[in-house]
Design a protein around this motif. Structure first.
Motif, PDB file in Angstrom:
ATOM      1  N   UNK A 250       0.849  -1.283  -0.063  1.00 28.82           N
ATOM      2  CA  UNK A 250      -0.024   0.127  -0.108  1.00 28.82           C
ATOM      3  C   UNK A 250       0.781   1.244   0.074  1.00 28.82           C
ATOM      4  N   UNK A 251       0.381   2.415  -0.451  1.00 29.62           N
ATOM      5  CA  UNK A 251       1.159   3.427  -0.527  1.00 29.62           C
ATOM      6  C   UNK A 251       2.158   3.864   0.683  1.00 29.62           C
ATOM      7  N   UNK A 252       1.405   3.757   1.845  1.00 28.88           N
ATOM      8  CA  UNK A 252       2.141   4.238   3.046  1.00 28.88           C
ATOM      9  C   UNK A 252       3.224   3.391   3.306  1.00 28.88           C
ATOM     10  N   UNK A 253       3.036   2.069   2.980  1.00 28.59           N
ATOM     11  CA  UNK A 253       4.404   1.234   3.240  1.00 28.59           C
ATOM     12  C   UNK A 253       5.387   1.553   2.230  1.00 28.59           C
ATOM     13  N   UNK A 254       4.833   1.847   0.873  1.00 35.17           N
ATOM     14  CA  UNK A 254       5.937   1.978  -0.146  1.00 35.17           C
ATOM     15  C   UNK A 254       6.690   3.376   0.148  1.00 35.17           C
ATOM     16  N   UNK A 255       5.998   4.356   0.521  1.00 37.48           N
ATOM     17  CA  UNK A 255       6.551   5.568   0.740  1.00 37.48           C
ATOM     18  C   UNK A 255       7.835   5.409   2.090  1.00 37.48           C
ATOM     19  N   UNK A 256       7.322   4.788   3.040  1.00 35.80           N
ATOM     20  CA  UNK A 256       8.035   4.719   4.071  1.00 35.80           C
ATOM     21  C   UNK A 256       9.374   3.884   3.566  1.00 35.80           C
ATOM     22  N   UNK A 257       9.364   2.837   3.032  1.00 36.74           N
ATOM     23  CA  UNK A 257      10.581   2.103   2.632  1.00 36.74           C
ATOM     24  C   UNK A 257      11.418   2.682   1.542  1.00 36.74           C
ATOM     25  N   UNK A 258      10.922   3.611   0.962  1.00 30.98           N
ATOM     26  CA  UNK A 258      11.713   4.272  -0.115  1.00 30.98           C
ATOM     27  C   UNK A 258      12.189   5.803   0.331  1.00 30.98           C
ATOM     28  N   UNK A 259      11.908   6.117   1.604  1.00 31.95           N
ATOM     29  CA  UNK A 259      12.230   7.610   2.178  1.00 31.95           C
ATOM     30  C   UNK A 259      13.286   7.404   3.130  1.00 31.95           C
ATOM     31  N   UNK A 260      14.383   8.179   3.269  1.00 36.23           N
ATOM     32  CA  UNK A 260      15.257   8.120   4.372  1.00 36.23           C
ATOM     33  C   UNK A 260      14.611   8.318   5.976  1.00 36.23           C
ATOM     34  N   UNK A 261      14.923   7.796   6.728  1.00 39.94           N
ATOM     35  CA  UNK A 261      16.014   7.124   6.919  1.00 39.94           C
ATOM     36  C   UNK A 261      16.074   5.431   6.355  1.00 39.94           C
ATOM     37  N   UNK A 262      14.938   5.149   5.722  1.00 43.22           N
ATOM     38  CA  UNK A 262      15.068   3.901   4.926  1.00 43.22           C
ATOM     39  C   UNK A 262      16.075   3.807   3.873  1.00 43.22           C
ATOM     40  N   UNK A 263      16.758   2.790   3.579  1.00 38.50           N
ATOM     41  CA  UNK A 263      17.750   2.662   2.886  1.00 38.50           C
ATOM     42  C   UNK A 263      17.261   2.729   1.179  1.00 38.50           C
ATOM     43  N   UNK A 264      16.155   2.202   1.234  1.00 41.95           N
ATOM     44  CA  UNK A 264      15.527   2.091  -0.298  1.00 41.95           C
ATOM     45  C   UNK A 264      15.185   3.474  -0.885  1.00 41.95           C
ATOM     46  N   UNK A 265      15.355   3.439  -2.292  1.00 42.01           N
ATOM     47  CA  UNK A 265      14.958   4.573  -3.130  1.00 42.01           C
ATOM     48  C   UNK A 265      13.809   4.451  -3.787  1.00 42.01           C
ATOM     49  N   UNK A 266      12.931   5.184  -4.261  1.00 46.39           N
ATOM     50  CA  UNK A 266      11.660   5.017  -5.185  1.00 46.39           C
ATOM     51  C   UNK A 266      11.849   4.687  -6.508  1.00 46.39           C
ATOM     52  N   UNK A 267      11.750   3.414  -7.109  1.00 41.91           N
ATOM     53  CA  UNK A 267      11.864   3.033  -8.286  1.00 41.91           C
ATOM     54  C   UNK A 267      10.723   3.616  -9.269  1.00 41.91           C
ATOM     55  N   UNK A 321      12.947  -6.409  -3.884  1.00 42.81           N
ATOM     56  CA  UNK A 321      12.688  -7.361  -2.680  1.00 42.81           C
ATOM     57  C   UNK A 321      13.002  -6.708  -1.524  1.00 42.81           C
ATOM     58  N   UNK A 322      14.073  -6.095  -1.466  1.00 39.23           N
ATOM     59  CA  UNK A 322      14.714  -5.397  -0.276  1.00 39.23           C
ATOM     60  C   UNK A 322      13.623  -4.073   0.249  1.00 39.23           C
ATOM     61  N   UNK A 323      12.755  -3.759  -0.733  1.00 40.64           N
ATOM     62  CA  UNK A 323      11.952  -2.856  -0.334  1.00 40.64           C
ATOM     63  C   UNK A 323      10.647  -3.586   0.223  1.00 40.64           C
ATOM     64  N   UNK A 324      10.232  -4.589  -0.194  1.00 44.14           N
ATOM     65  CA  UNK A 324       9.345  -5.354   0.181  1.00 44.14           C
ATOM     66  C   UNK A 324       9.503  -5.924   1.637  1.00 44.14           C
ATOM     67  N   UNK A 325      10.892  -6.391   1.776  1.00 45.44           N
ATOM     68  CA  UNK A 325      11.117  -6.879   3.213  1.00 45.44           C
ATOM     69  C   UNK A 325      11.527  -6.147   4.268  1.00 45.44           C
ATOM     70  N   UNK A 326      11.529  -4.776   3.817  1.00 39.90           N
ATOM     71  CA  UNK A 326      12.187  -3.634   4.827  1.00 39.90           C
ATOM     72  C   UNK A 326      11.084  -3.645   5.899  1.00 39.90           C
ATOM     73  N   UNK A 327      10.811  -4.335   6.686  1.00 42.83           N
ATOM     74  CA  UNK A 327      10.052  -4.267   7.901  1.00 42.83           C
ATOM     75  C   UNK A 327      10.665  -3.242   9.183  1.00 42.83           C
TER      76      UNK A 327
END
Lengths: 457, 457
Positions: A250-267, A321-327
């Motif tokens: 869902x959007x909130x999850x995606x934004x969290x894992x693609x925004x610092x301090x998360x390591x992921x960047x948004x594809x 996959x790192x985005x999907x697994x980044x809880x």
């Protein structure tokens, strides 16, 4: 006295007590000391059988330990319980590349099974994050799910045969190796998913598949939940049997894992409602990739999806996959209350709306993140905020109660253990629970195996 | 008195007695008159429940009837038994194209399930010759196999949920609709494949798949059994998940069904040792056909196969399947003794050599034909010659005994019923049989459900 008997069976060095027990962690999540009366480590089925027979005679309760990666506190021994660890039974006995089976002892880590399979050009298709620690016996006892269920099924579908020891020490040698065997009752089914309450799994015959020669991965954005479910049907049909994962964020999850301090960047841009990680595995890299891209192109053309990025390298695939697994990003925000529910796909959008509405009204200070194995009707929800037992219970009510009218389940893949026991009655009828107790009574009349787990008192 | 009670439950017109019973055939194979005390036809789960409760109170044994297409005499009522027929419970309740499920009553014929699925662009993948008469409830109770098992699994893998009635009338409403549900014991597994001895299946939630958009079929000749098994691995891997059938015919079988008076003509010369009917289902007719042809071409180049014909029309495809399904040619030669065994693939060639050798020495006047679902380790053998009970038993010994040391099964897909009961102990241990009896005792303590079927006394 009992411990001496057990020491005579498994060797005194394999009956751990005192500091040897207390120096071990309770589980992967709880690093507090294990409090078991003793940890007993048999080295063979025969030793398991004799240990159980001795405990049975002494009315001694046991908890069976696997890799301690469970999520429902099913393996937390109390101070009066003996912990039976299968860690020494960790042999891969044989691989049959022709019949596509592997015979293993229950204590082998899942990842070792996967790696051994690959050496023979085979795939053991059940896979999830805890693969390195989780033991294959525990994964079968809990019928583990994971990411490949839409194509390969749950763990149950990869078990051809097993050997289990009943509470009284009786060995059930149901080591079938064939895809087809209708010679009376399929006893292995009793032990798969019953979380060690009906018997201790000691050995397994696992079903292997041919190793796919290609992998295609994409991240696809969908504008509505209806489009997500239609996209699932479209891509599953268009890929003709090779769809292996359909993971929704869902959007909130995606934004969290693609925004610092998360390591992921948004594809893909962060303003879409839904993001699907879709993957297929085939036999011909060039042909499969073009088929995959065409199928996603058709979804974009039909308006089912509005944006997509297709991976062209293994590094890109791992990043998705790192985005999907980044809880972990969620856990940084406070104390998590995590859920693993399932429900029929047509009911899911309405369910999510109701749950989020209730949470917003009743627990506004908790943030909510949704993701899941959508292809399997499996939804993960994590609420995060100030730690509080009252809030935890209240949030659980908000999430579990709306499942009832929709035929949903309070546990899709994690099992019941201790944690979900109070909620089991929401999704199983009194007649079903009574039949479960009857089975428990028939197989473990003294109730010494994993007592108090799974079934409500 | 009991019959009056039952008439009050289901309506007097639905308790058949006397000539109404005698005018019905015993089964598809035995046209002699049914001898049941009565045939009772409930119209709902509630009626099934009340019928069972009444029979339970009266210690009245029952036999559950489906479409009477079973092959092990599991549904032949004795004169003191009531036959419970689910024929009136034949409603398709709902189809969920999004969640890909169908909810049905147990008396719906399998073919109606398949046809209803197709109307929604879906596939119910369990299929075999008796589809028109076999009822879905019976197919689940016997865990039917068929031709698509290598891809889609046995019937068990297409059942998400079910409702069953226990011997005492208790209804177990386990109508799960999700691929993932680990909320305690998976009770449906008890009723799948236990041939009606633990409960009466009344309703089902079936798993559907997306309907393949293409089908590719070929007949391939292999020079040796080793090449057949290597060809299986090759083609399964090369097709990347779309292999749906891998049916083997031994030379004698192939020659019989392609020589007059059989109707078939030989698509390949009759001098090869083995013939494989191989089929795949995909999503793109042109692409799939070229992939299929390339995979078979590669097998020919590698020497795994020595000749092949690939179908280019539906008529050709049907002609190939007609060869595989033409067992009538065998029946013309005398009284058949038919087998349905399974064993690990690496053991199969040696097993066949031993069995054929024994049959040649001990029963030289019986001709032997071999074919099977090789992809599933499932072998069908038919011996045919003068009818004789002694010969039948002797031939059974020749076929069954060599399974023991190889971990084989006396029943791959037909079940045990009455016919195979004397042989069950060859492939299930005393501990397994004792546990089966314990389950039977727990669920049907009076032994009124399908008594004398499946389990040895």
């Amino acid at each position: 006295m009992l411990l001496e008997t057990l020491g005579a069976i498994v060797g005194a060095g394999n009956v751990l007590t005192g500091e040897q027990v207390g120096s071990r962690a309770v589980s992967w999540a709880d690093h507090g000391p294990c409090r078991a009366l003793a940890i007993v480590r048999p080295g063979s089925t025969d030793e398991v059988s004799r240990v159980l027979a001795a405990c049975h005679a002494a009315d001694q309760p046991l908890v069976v330990l696997g890799g301690l990666t469970g999520l429902v506190q099913g393996c937390v021994p109390a101070a009066h319980e003996i912990a039976l660890s299968l860690e020494r039974m960790n042999r891969i006995e044989s691989v049959d590349p022709l019949g596509r089976t592997m015979t293993v002892e229950a204590g082998v880590p899942v990842q070792r099974v996967q790696e051994e399979a690959e050496k023979h050009g085979l795939l053991y298709p059940v896979d999830w994050g805890a693969r390195g620690s989780a033991q294959i016996g525990g994964s079968v006892a809990t019928n583990a799910g994971g990411n490949g269920v839409i194509r390969y099924g749950m763990t149950r579908d990869s078990v051809l045969g097993l050997e289990a020891v009943l509470a009284d020490g009786t060995v059930i040698p149901a080591m079938n190796r064939m895809l087809k065997n209708n010679a009376a009752y399929d006893l292995k089914q009793l032990f798969i998913g019953s979380e060690g309450t009906l018997g201790v799994i000691t050995r397994l015959v696992l079903r292997m598949r041919e190793l796919p020669r290609s992998t295609q991965t994409a991240l696809v954005a969908c504008p509505s939940f209806g489009n997500v479910t239609r996209f699932l049907k479209h891509i599953d049909s268009a890929l003709g049997g090779s769809l292996t994962a359909f993971e929704l964020m869902w959007n909130e999850f995606y934004c969290l894992v693609t925004t610092p301090p998360s390591r992921g960047t948004p594809p893909l841009p962060q303003d879409h409602a839904y993001y699907v990680l879709v993957e297929s595995g085939g036999s011909d890299p060039a042909r499969d990739q073009s088929q995959f891209e065409e199928a996603i192109g058709a979804a974009l053309e039909a308006g089912l999806a509005v944006d997509a990025v297709v991976c062209t390298s293994q590094a890109q695939r791992e990043a998705l996959w790192a985005l999907r697994d980044d809880v972990e990003g969620i856990f940084r925000l406070g104390a998590p209350v995590a859920f693993d529910v399932s429900l029929p796909l047509p009911a899911m959008e309405d369910y999510v709306t109701e749950v989020l509405g209730r949470l917003e009204r009743e627990w506004p200070h908790y943030r909510r993140f949704l993701f899941g194995h959508l292809g399997d009707g499996n939804l993960h929800l994590i609420a995060v905020g100030p730690p509080s037992a009252e809030a935890r219970h209240g949030i659980e009510r908000c999430v579990y109660e709306p499942l009832v009218s929709r035929g949903g389940s309070v546990s899709a893949e994690h099992g019941i253990g201790v944690e979900k026991r109070p909620w089991l009655e929401l999704c199983r009828s009194p007649a079903e629970l009574a039949l479960m107790r009857k089975l428990k009574q028939a197989l473990d009349p003294k109730g010494i195996l994993n007592p108090g787990r799974v079934l409500p008192d």
